[in-house]
Enzyme design. Structure first.
Site, short mmCIF file in Angstrom:
data_model
loop_
_atom_site.label_atom_id
_atom_site.label_comp_id
_atom_site.label_asym_id
_atom_site.label_seq_id
_atom_site.Cartn_x
_atom_site.Cartn_y
_atom_site.Cartn_z
N GLN A 1 -8.32 -13.20 10.38
CA GLN A 1 -9.33 -12.32 9.79
C GLN A 1 -10.58 -13.09 9.36
OE1 GLN A 1 -7.77 -9.80 6.68
NE2 GLN A 1 -9.76 -8.88 6.20
N ARG B 1 -4.50 -13.73 7.54
CA ARG B 1 -5.72 -14.08 6.81
C ARG B 1 -6.61 -15.05 7.57
NH1 ARG B 1 -5.63 -9.87 3.49
NH2 ARG B 1 -3.71 -9.79 2.29
N ASP C 1 0.67 -3.35 5.12
CA ASP C 1 -0.41 -3.65 6.07
C ASP C 1 -0.42 -5.18 6.32
OD1 ASP C 1 -2.80 -3.49 7.53
OD2 ASP C 1 -3.98 -3.85 5.74
N GLU D 1 0.84 -1.20 0.00
CA GLU D 1 0.00 0.00 0.00
C GLU D 1 0.88 1.25 0.00
OE1 GLU D 1 -3.15 0.12 2.88
OE2 GLU D 1 -3.47 -2.05 2.85
#
Lengths: 415, 415
Positions: free
Chosen positions: A236, A233, A229, A199
């Protein structure tokens, strides 16, 4: 496109340096025995602005003495322009200041780099069209890939400012609640699907209260950094419904050490892509507000050479940082100096330009083969991930410095 | 249950005062012409601790001179206990300090109350069983009301610290992107479903890096406030997938002006409810870590009398603040002094004990009738919403002061 501005610092005139006179990125550095101080990178040197202000060669009302760029940012656009003009003149070829500045130059190789700002609050967006489509395709199929709001809103969520670290800081593999698809109940343990996200970070340099326009938002952005960032996974997947990512994104967010100012990036402005659906008026851009910045991601297993796993460009974003910041204020949300806005993962349209391992390995199903012959689906302990970015001018380039972090093994669980 | 501790401040000995000697809540106040200063409420007075420290009657290393409780909190548990013991002795009936303290007492009625802390970061949870069930029932039906993770994780998301305001601050109706169920495209305009959420806020008083246990988390919590997590339901409905609430929750979060310390609440500790599913070990509570605090919500249309629309209790939470804080650190997320954790909406099992208008009016379908004869589904311009809370002891009570805010009309749209 502007040309290289020649400097009396010879290393700043190379076509390869990330830090020509055109750049003048701001950072915070220390050398043995000194406390963190404000500086500017020029060629392979850093100019000690804190010491210069201390000796009366610059006057920013003491802001350069604070070990962070927040106080200077708070002084506003005129102060930003004045310092940049001063430094440009002082460091230009033929400047009469050369002799008195030489003593303030430190080799970058001897400088330890610190957080350039104190991050007030951190917001992360989800504004890359290809990334949103790829991730959505994996979870919901390509026909339902983009959420219904995606083409209308720069989707964002609040992240955790306390977890933002500067390049070079080791990242500890997180523990967390994880429930596998075939498991009945969750367990608590180390993430097995730890990932990066490529990012850009925009730094808010002026406060606002109440809604601001996209044009005002553009003016309030002081500069940009590369931003990784880091994302777990598996944590999340289990935690994120219904209120979004929380611990999956709270381990660390790494930023590059140098703030490249909006002023330095001015020649590289470019437009967001054609809209697939008309935007509401409050999000309309009065001019090009994205930047053409070539980006790459490298991975290096412990003690081994690196492999470039992605090449993309910041211009792939669907929403600019100015649009994101303007949207951020719609509800009346006050923004403050030092707020950091992550762009969202920047993936290009091709497989080689994806900005996360989740996409590159398509959810872990298609392992990547590295130059070392090893394969990767997600990050392994000891791997160093490095983001790089350059805006390419005529015979010069504007760089950010590496945005790197090595993943170290998870800590023992505590109960 | 402990009894009232008598004080030489007569008003502190009433069974009705929220501020008996047992309480000693910390706030920040000013009077005409003074800057904000640290104080403690006692009966209908506030004791000027900043002035006392300035005159050498207290010594907290200057922390009481900072206009905020952050510096004092950072000094740690021993300092917390020492100041509380000192103030308890000084203000007790028969204390020899009465004569020299009298000059430091200011009527509460003359004090303007400010933010008691600088909020470092703000996290909001979703840990009320009845609230999650009610909201889930409305959106997904009662059989799918609780998300699969809800009984395993204290679900939370990061909120916006810059939007936290002290009781009494007007709240401006937010504008935002809204798309009605029957509309093809979103529009930008004022929220029509603006709501309150009745919560408690826990204030982190000690920093941590890496995972901490529930017991350590309990020790790190300095105190509690009432918290109204103002919420724009229509903005939230359109924006929240897939990354959670953003602008819907960024307009304002109002807290009560007095921090009631964990020490003051010690006699009111109570356990979280029986677990429906076993918790993972890292979330196990070594003792009762919730509190028995009676809560109520009042609404008053502009210039008219109020109606109590909800009565509930903090003990309705499924997860304690200690469990929430411990979970918050699992990924390695650093916590800092001044972090504020919202409990999540506190709804009881009955209709009269629901903690939001969304639940009280069942999504706007069942309007409430107020004492004035008016009806409400959501908040109207001019309405003042007030949260109150008391822990009830034997002949005394511990209060927080009102947590109130009046909604004012939306600002003009800017494009």
């Amino acid at each position: 496109m502007t040309a290289l501005k020649p400097s009396w610092v010879a290393s700043a005139n190379s076509a390869d340096t990330p830090f020509p006179l055109n750049n003048l990125p701001y950072g915070v550095f220390s050398t043995d025995g000194t406390s963190p101080r404000c500086g500017v990178a020029i060629g392979d040197l850093v100019l000690d602005l804190a010491a210069m202000e201390g000796d009366g060669l610059l006057d920013c009302n003491g802001a350069l003495q604070t070990g962070s760029w927040n106080a200077f940012m708070a002084q506003g656009k005129d102060a930003w322009a004045r310092l940049r003009a001063q430094l440009t003149a002082m460091l230009a070829e033929g400047s009469a200041d050369q002799s008195r500045l030489t003593g303030y130059l430190v080799p970058l190789a001897q400088a330890k780099l610190h957080m350039p700002i104190s991050v007030t609050e951190y917001t992360d967006f989800y504004a890359g069209r290809n990334h949103a489509f790829n991730v959505g395709s994996m979870f919901r199929g390509p026909e339902n890939a983009l959420p219904p709001n995606w083409l209308h809103i720069p989707i964002g969520y609040n992240g955790r400012a306390s977890s933002v670290v500067v390049s070079g800081t080791p990242v500890v593999r997180p523990n967390g609640q994880i429930k596998g698809a075939n498991e009945d109940v969750p367990r608590f343990g180390p993430s097995q699907r730890f990932d990066l996200e490529l990012e850009m970070g925009a730094i808010v340099g002026q406060p606002s209260s109440g809604q601001i326009t996209v044009a005002e938002a553009f003016d309030n952005i002081f500069g940009y950094v590369l931003l990784n960032d880091w994302s777990a996974r598996d944590i999340q997947a289990w935690e994120y419904q219904p209120l979004g990512p929380f611990q999956a994104k709270a381990t660390a967010t790494t930023i590059s050490p140098w703030i490249v100012t909006a002023a330095a990036l001015e020649p590289f402005r470019t437009s967001t892509p054609e809209r697939e659906k008309p935007l509401l008026d409050y999000l309309a851009e009065p001019g090009p507000m994205l930047y053409d910045i070539a980006l790459e991601v490298a991975i290096a297993p412990a003690g081994k050479g690196e492999t470039i796993i992605s090449r993309t460009n910041y211009r792939e974003m669907y929403y600019s940082a100015a649009q994101q910041l303007a949207h951020h204020t719609t509800s009346g949300c006050p923004m403050r100096v030092g707020d950091l806005l992550g762009s969202g993962t920047i993936s290009g349209p091709t497989k080689e330009s994806r900005g996360s391992l989740l996409e590159l390995s398509w959810g872990g199903k298609e392992p990547l083969t590295l130059n070392t012959g090893e394969t990767r689906t997600f990050i392994e302990d000891g791997d160093t991930l490095t983001l790089r970015g350059v805006a390419k001018g005529d015979g010069y380039q504007i760089g950010f410095g590496d945005c790197a972090g090595q993943l170290v093994a998870a800590r023992p669980l505590r109960t």
